[in-house]
Scaffold this motif. Structure first.
Motif, PDB file in Angstrom:
ATOM      1  N   GLU A  98       0.883  -1.164   0.000  1.00 23.52           N
ATOM      2  CA  GLU A  98       0.000   0.000   0.000  1.00 23.52           C
ATOM      3  C   GLU A  98       0.928   1.222   0.000  1.00 23.52           C
ATOM      4  O   GLU A  98       1.683   1.447   0.946  1.00 23.52           O
ATOM      5  N   ALA A  99       0.869   2.014  -1.074  1.00 20.10           N
ATOM      6  CA  ALA A  99       1.882   3.051  -1.324  1.00 20.10           C
ATOM      7  C   ALA A  99       1.944   4.103  -0.219  1.00 20.10           C
ATOM      8  O   ALA A  99       3.020   4.439   0.289  1.00 20.10           O
ATOM      9  N   ASP A 100       0.786   4.646   0.187  1.00 16.51           N
ATOM     10  CA  ASP A 100       0.781   5.668   1.227  1.00 16.51           C
ATOM     11  C   ASP A 100       1.289   5.100   2.540  1.00 16.51           C
ATOM     12  O   ASP A 100       1.924   5.784   3.335  1.00 16.51           O
ATOM     13  N   HIS A 101       0.956   3.822   2.753  1.00 17.41           N
ATOM     14  CA  HIS A 101       1.288   3.171   4.008  1.00 17.41           C
ATOM     15  C   HIS A 101       2.802   3.096   4.200  1.00 17.41           C
ATOM     16  O   HIS A 101       3.329   3.526   5.232  1.00 17.41           O
ATOM     17  N   VAL A 102       3.522   2.594   3.191  1.00 12.64           N
ATOM     18  CA  VAL A 102       4.978   2.461   3.326  1.00 12.64           C
ATOM     19  C   VAL A 102       5.623   3.838   3.391  1.00 12.64           C
ATOM     20  O   VAL A 102       6.548   4.069   4.171  1.00 12.64           O
ATOM     21  N   GLU A 103       5.106   4.775   2.626  1.00 15.75           N
ATOM     22  CA  GLU A 103       5.570   6.164   2.670  1.00 15.75           C
ATOM     23  C   GLU A 103       5.489   6.712   4.109  1.00 15.75           C
ATOM     24  O   GLU A 103       6.392   7.387   4.581  1.00 15.75           O
ATOM     25  N   GLY A 104       4.417   6.358   4.798  1.00 12.89           N
ATOM     26  CA  GLY A 104       4.201   6.861   6.153  1.00 12.89           C
ATOM     27  C   GLY A 104       5.158   6.287   7.182  1.00 12.89           C
ATOM     28  O   GLY A 104       5.413   6.908   8.214  1.00 12.89           O
ATOM     29  N   PHE A 105       5.663   5.102   6.921  1.00 14.36           N
ATOM     30  CA  PHE A 105       6.475   4.456   7.955  1.00 14.36           C
ATOM     31  C   PHE A 105       7.952   4.251   7.595  1.00 14.36           C
ATOM     32  O   PHE A 105       8.751   3.891   8.458  1.00 14.36           O
ATOM     33  N   ALA A 106       8.326   4.492   6.312  1.00 17.20           N
ATOM     34  CA  ALA A 106       9.697   4.179   5.861  1.00 17.20           C
ATOM     35  C   ALA A 106      10.774   4.899   6.672  1.00 17.20           C
ATOM     36  O   ALA A 106      11.851   4.355   6.895  1.00 17.20           O
ATOM     37  N   LYS A 107      10.461   6.105   7.139  1.00 19.95           N
ATOM     38  CA  LYS A 107      11.503   6.900   7.808  1.00 19.95           C
ATOM     39  C   LYS A 107      11.749   6.478   9.248  1.00 19.95           C
ATOM     40  O   LYS A 107      12.652   7.003   9.901  1.00 19.95           O
ATOM     41  N   GLU A 108      10.964   5.556   9.773  1.00 13.07           N
ATOM     42  CA  GLU A 108      11.119   5.218  11.192  1.00 13.07           C
ATOM     43  C   GLU A 108      11.010   3.718  11.465  1.00 13.07           C
ATOM     44  O   GLU A 108      10.332   3.301  12.384  1.00 13.07           O
ATOM     45  N   CYS A 109      11.700   2.936  10.625  1.00 12.84           N
ATOM     46  CA  CYS A 109      11.621   1.470  10.728  1.00 12.84           C
ATOM     47  C   CYS A 109      12.863   0.860  11.358  1.00 12.84           C
ATOM     48  O   CYS A 109      13.978   1.198  10.960  1.00 12.84           O
ATOM     49  N   ALA A 110      12.691  -0.090  12.241  1.00 16.50           N
ATOM     50  CA  ALA A 110      13.824  -0.924  12.659  1.00 16.50           C
ATOM     51  C   ALA A 110      13.912  -2.091  11.671  1.00 16.50           C
ATOM     52  O   ALA A 110      12.940  -2.812  11.474  1.00 16.50           O
ATOM     53  N   VAL A 111      15.082  -2.246  11.038  1.00 18.30           N
ATOM     54  CA  VAL A 111      15.226  -3.212   9.956  1.00 18.30           C
ATOM     55  C   VAL A 111      16.154  -4.355  10.377  1.00 18.30           C
ATOM     56  O   VAL A 111      17.304  -4.128  10.760  1.00 18.30           O
ATOM     57  N   VAL A 112      15.623  -5.593  10.318  1.00 14.70           N
ATOM     58  CA  VAL A 112      16.433  -6.783  10.597  1.00 14.70           C
ATOM     59  C   VAL A 112      17.043  -7.246   9.281  1.00 14.70           C
ATOM     60  O   VAL A 112      16.321  -7.477   8.309  1.00 14.70           O
ATOM     61  N   THR A 113      18.360  -7.356   9.257  1.00 15.15           N
ATOM     62  CA  THR A 113      19.051  -7.729   8.010  1.00 15.15           C
ATOM     63  C   THR A 113      19.844  -9.030   8.126  1.00 15.15           C
ATOM     64  O   THR A 113      20.237  -9.596   7.112  1.00 15.15           O
ATOM     65  N   HIS A 114      20.104  -9.487   9.352  1.00 17.31           N
ATOM     66  CA  HIS A 114      20.932 -10.679   9.551  1.00 17.31           C
ATOM     67  C   HIS A 114      20.303 -11.588  10.596  1.00 17.31           C
ATOM     68  O   HIS A 114      19.540 -11.129  11.440  1.00 17.31           O
ATOM     69  N   HIS A 115      20.677 -12.893  10.556  1.00 14.30           N
ATOM     70  CA  HIS A 115      20.061 -13.808  11.509  1.00 14.30           C
ATOM     71  C   HIS A 115      21.036 -14.565  12.400  1.00 14.30           C
ATOM     72  O   HIS A 115      20.672 -15.536  13.042  1.00 14.30           O
ATOM     73  N   ARG A 116      22.299 -14.123  12.432  1.00 19.20           N
ATOM     74  CA  ARG A 116      23.190 -14.664  13.453  1.00 19.20           C
ATOM     75  C   ARG A 116      24.377 -13.746  13.660  1.00 19.20           C
ATOM     76  O   ARG A 116      24.510 -12.720  12.999  1.00 19.20           O
TER      77      ARG A 116
END
Lengths: 500, 500
Positions: free
Chosen positions: A83-101
């Motif tokens: 949902e385009a507006d939705h991701v726009e609203g939250f992209a600037k304040e996300c905690a992003v998990v990139t690795h699993h160990r």
């Protein structure tokens, strides 16, 4: 400037309101900042408030047919983007998990390893993951309405945080529902707003204004957002709960479809609604005073503290026994769905220190009990809504018989005080210059003014005055008029205030 | 090979136990896998079980003086590293947050951005972050004991997952306590083990063996780990709860000190203990059968379902009214701390479909009510612990009077059946060859054998037979003897089994 009277909280509200807020939280032992940036530790007294908020709301959600479930903490990046507006609203304040160990590097220092194929976002809200599940669960009109709620933690990486009001991680509930018709979804959205408003007023003793948000303040992806707004003691508004009518935006983005009674495929109509640990911030800024927290009885983790005065006693054990017997007698009394909760504070501390500790925590009723009280079979009572020294002797049996009435009297008094404060600081302004003058002159409080609805004008007001269009009230403001900014027609006056 | 009798769950336990487990979860609508690797969605019927587990345990924790609080989801990497064994134990299965926002790359595709100075680990358990807070909160012996519990989600990046038993994210409670003396901390560790065992046996109807874990199976960083072990229907053991005596390992690593009564600085003694949504897996594998889930009444989200038979009725409304009146009469009855919970299933489905749906969900009591039952003022009752067709007519007033006795009878029957199954599949083996023969010959169940305690021998047995030393029972096995593997002295027989 310091006030003349000595208070338990320094600074006072008048001297430095933001600092007073932090000190109340500290002195009432509600929460504290953690070593993890922006994340708070909610201490037992604060968490006890949250448990009562949760349990009371939960019962109301269940009574209206909602069921609790639990969805994943992580949201794949691709889901958030649906949902385009939705991701726009939250992209600037996300905690992003990139690795699993974790693996040691050449220097033996542990480093992230095992890179994920797709980054995972720690949920800032769960529309997209819950929508995905809804699209799997819903096939026929028989599966609707689907009424789900989740109690969970969410993360929004705010740069400036303040305990309870704005933290990187917070606790909340998020309701998510799907319906066969637009009208049913709108009814649900407004029903949940009503539940929030009723809870705020009757359990939190906090009067609120129900209304619709303007376009600029809408939840990212919603068709309409409704809120309850409460006035804090500094005259600012705190948005305390929101309910969103999502239309078919998310159901189209996520393919939530059902076969209707005519076997035709339709997109469902969805809603979402939530309140969070922010409500504890609202409680503090509505009721606390210069002596600390004031807890409304219906949400108090402990209704009554008993402080045994044993140092004056020939027989300390007899005092303790009297206290325990009294606690037992009180504990079987029911008050708004819970038992009356009593704590006997027998810690090895000076009496004054104990009493002030409980005043700062905001426990509704304090009882001091020593040998003389036992002799007269009475209790020495202090109420948190009265001065710290205004205590009165009450016969024990009378106290037991009237305890729920006393608690309700405190509860009602808190509501009345908050309502009077709000009414005193609410103005109708029908002229742009007066509106600007009011807020430029450090004016606070609620202002009701006519507005045509132009988002650019609203933005200009925010830039000029840091004043927010809190909401367009649903009740009591249906008089037509002329926009004070543009002279265009206005359907009704709307609520403006400086806002948290 | 398929069994001759038709069952609601295919395959049956006998045909394919692991697949049967997955099918029960699906058909009982307890949970499902989500699109997020290893994370489950807990559906309302499964979450209802978890709510009852949570509320019942929570009351026991509070009754023994513990208070709930909430700590951050994220743990800075440097914190996790403070206790060497601890980080070693969790490094291989961590979700690592490395960025705090999303930004479009040259192609407009969103990518992780805003790299964090220090990676954050999504908590796999909270000893290190809670220990940090304890070190700030504890100054004097007056601050002890400190008895804290947290209900939360945790993440352990398991490579092979199975619903409820082993998932990347799960829900749990983790108790964390600090004490002035070693003895007090040991007493606490064992008290919580007792609470878990009592809960398992009296609420879950699941008999357990309390015991101490061997060195190899200890929690990373603990001095001693205790567990409760339950036998599943395939004869394997499921570790269902653990309680750890942490000695001063964490207090030394994290500087949790207090001034004792002689004003000397001491390190506190700490404990931690937890149970998780794994308990729902334990419930399924203890009680479910080839017709689906069987829920022990004391934890049932719904005790009784009423199925109105309206298609045979001249006056369907009269049938519904009768059902609602009955539900109201039952709803005021208290059963183990909750009201008797009744659901009227008035969905537009065929009766057989409904009945089988509830059998598969495992609701303890089903009532079918049609015009004939109303005429005789009775109910037509089916019990989940009896065959699907064994139904009986019961006068309505008799049913209301005896409903809690019927629920308790079902509860007791489930416990007795599980206990008998465990006792039938428990053996004492005093000879290595017989031990190996038992397990090599596809043998399962609990085996009690003497063991000297040598970790190398324990490891060899695990390699050879995939058999785990589940625990060293605390009760009923205090006879001295000779280790069946080494001939060295053994203090007691210990519990061996294939384990989940």
């Amino acid at each position: 400037m310091a006030t003349a009277t000595k208070t338990a909280i320094v600074p006072t509200r008048e001297d430095d309101y933001p600092q007073w807020y932090q000190e109340v939280i500290k002195e009432a032992d509600l929460a504290e900042t953690s070593p993890v940036r922006g994340c708070m530790v909610i201490k037992p007294w604060g968490y006890g408030l949250w448990e009562n908020i949760r349990d009371t709301l939960d019962a109301r959600f269940k009574a209206t047919g909602h069921k609790n479930a639990y969805f994943p903490l992580f949201i794949p990046l691709s889901f958030l983007q649906r949902e385009a507006d939705h991701v726009e609203g939250f992209a600037k304040e996300c905690a992003v998990v990139t690795h699993h160990r974790l693996e040691p590097d050449a220097d033996g220092k542990l480093q992230p390893a095992g890179k994920l194929e797709e980054p995972l976002i720690v949920r800032p809200t769960s529309e997209t993951i819950i929508g995905e599940m809804f699209s799997r669960w819903i096939e026929s009109h028989r599966d609707l309405p689907l009424l789900i709620n989740q109690w969970a933690n969410v993360v929004r990486w705010e740069m400036r945080t303040r305990l309870f009001l704005r933290t990187a991680e917070f606790l909340w509930q998020e309701g998510h529902t799907a319906h066969a018709t637009q009208q049913e979804a709108i009814d649900e959205t407004l029903q949940m707003l009503d539940i929030y408003a009723d809870f705020a007023e009757n359990m939190m003793a906090m009067p609120v204004i129900k209304g619709e948000k303007s376009e600029g303040e809408r939840f990212p992806g919603a068709v309409a957002t409704y809120s309850i707004e409460a006035m804090m003691q500094d005259g600012k508004s705190l948005q305390s709960g929101t309910s969103h009518f999502l239309g078919q935006n998310f159901s189209k983005a996520q393919d939530i479809t059902f076969q209707d009674e005519n076997k035709e495929l339709q997109h469902a109509w969805t809603t979402s609604w939530g309140v969070s640990t922010r409500l504890i911030g609202a409680l503090i800024m509505t009721h606390a005073d210069d002596d600390g927290m004031v807890v409304p009885p219906r949400l108090a983790p402990t209704h009554i503290v008993i402080i045994p005065i044993t140092f004056k006693a020939d027989d300390p054990e007899a005092v303790l026994n009297y206290c325990h017997k009294l606690a037992d007698d009180l504990g079987v009394i029911s008050y708004h769905g819970r038992s009356v909760t009593v704590e006997i504070d027998n810690r090895d501390l000076r009496g004054g220190e104990k009493t002030w500790g409980w005043i700062k925590k905001g426990v509704p009723i304090r009882l001091e009990i020593g040998p003389r009280d036992i002799e007269s079979d009475s209790v020495f009572m202090g109420r948190r809504d009265q001065g710290p020294k205004e205590k009165q002797g009450v016969p024990r049996t009378e106290f037991i018989e009237t305890v729920t009435a006393i608690l309700d009297d405190i509860q009602q008094g808190l509501f009345d005080r908050a309502l009077a404060r709000r009414e005193n600081a609410s103005n109708t302004i029908d002229d742009k210059e007066a509106f600007y003058a009011h807020f430029e002159d450090d004016g606070v409080g609620f202002v009701y003014s006519h507005f045509c609805g132009d988002p650019e004008v609203e933005k200009q007001v925010k830039t000029d005055l840091k004043v927010t269009l809190c909401n367009i009230p649903l009740e009591g403001h249906d008089e037509k008029g002329t926009c004070i900014f543009t002279g265009k027609p206005s359907k009704q006056r709307v609520l403006w205030a400086k806002a948290y």
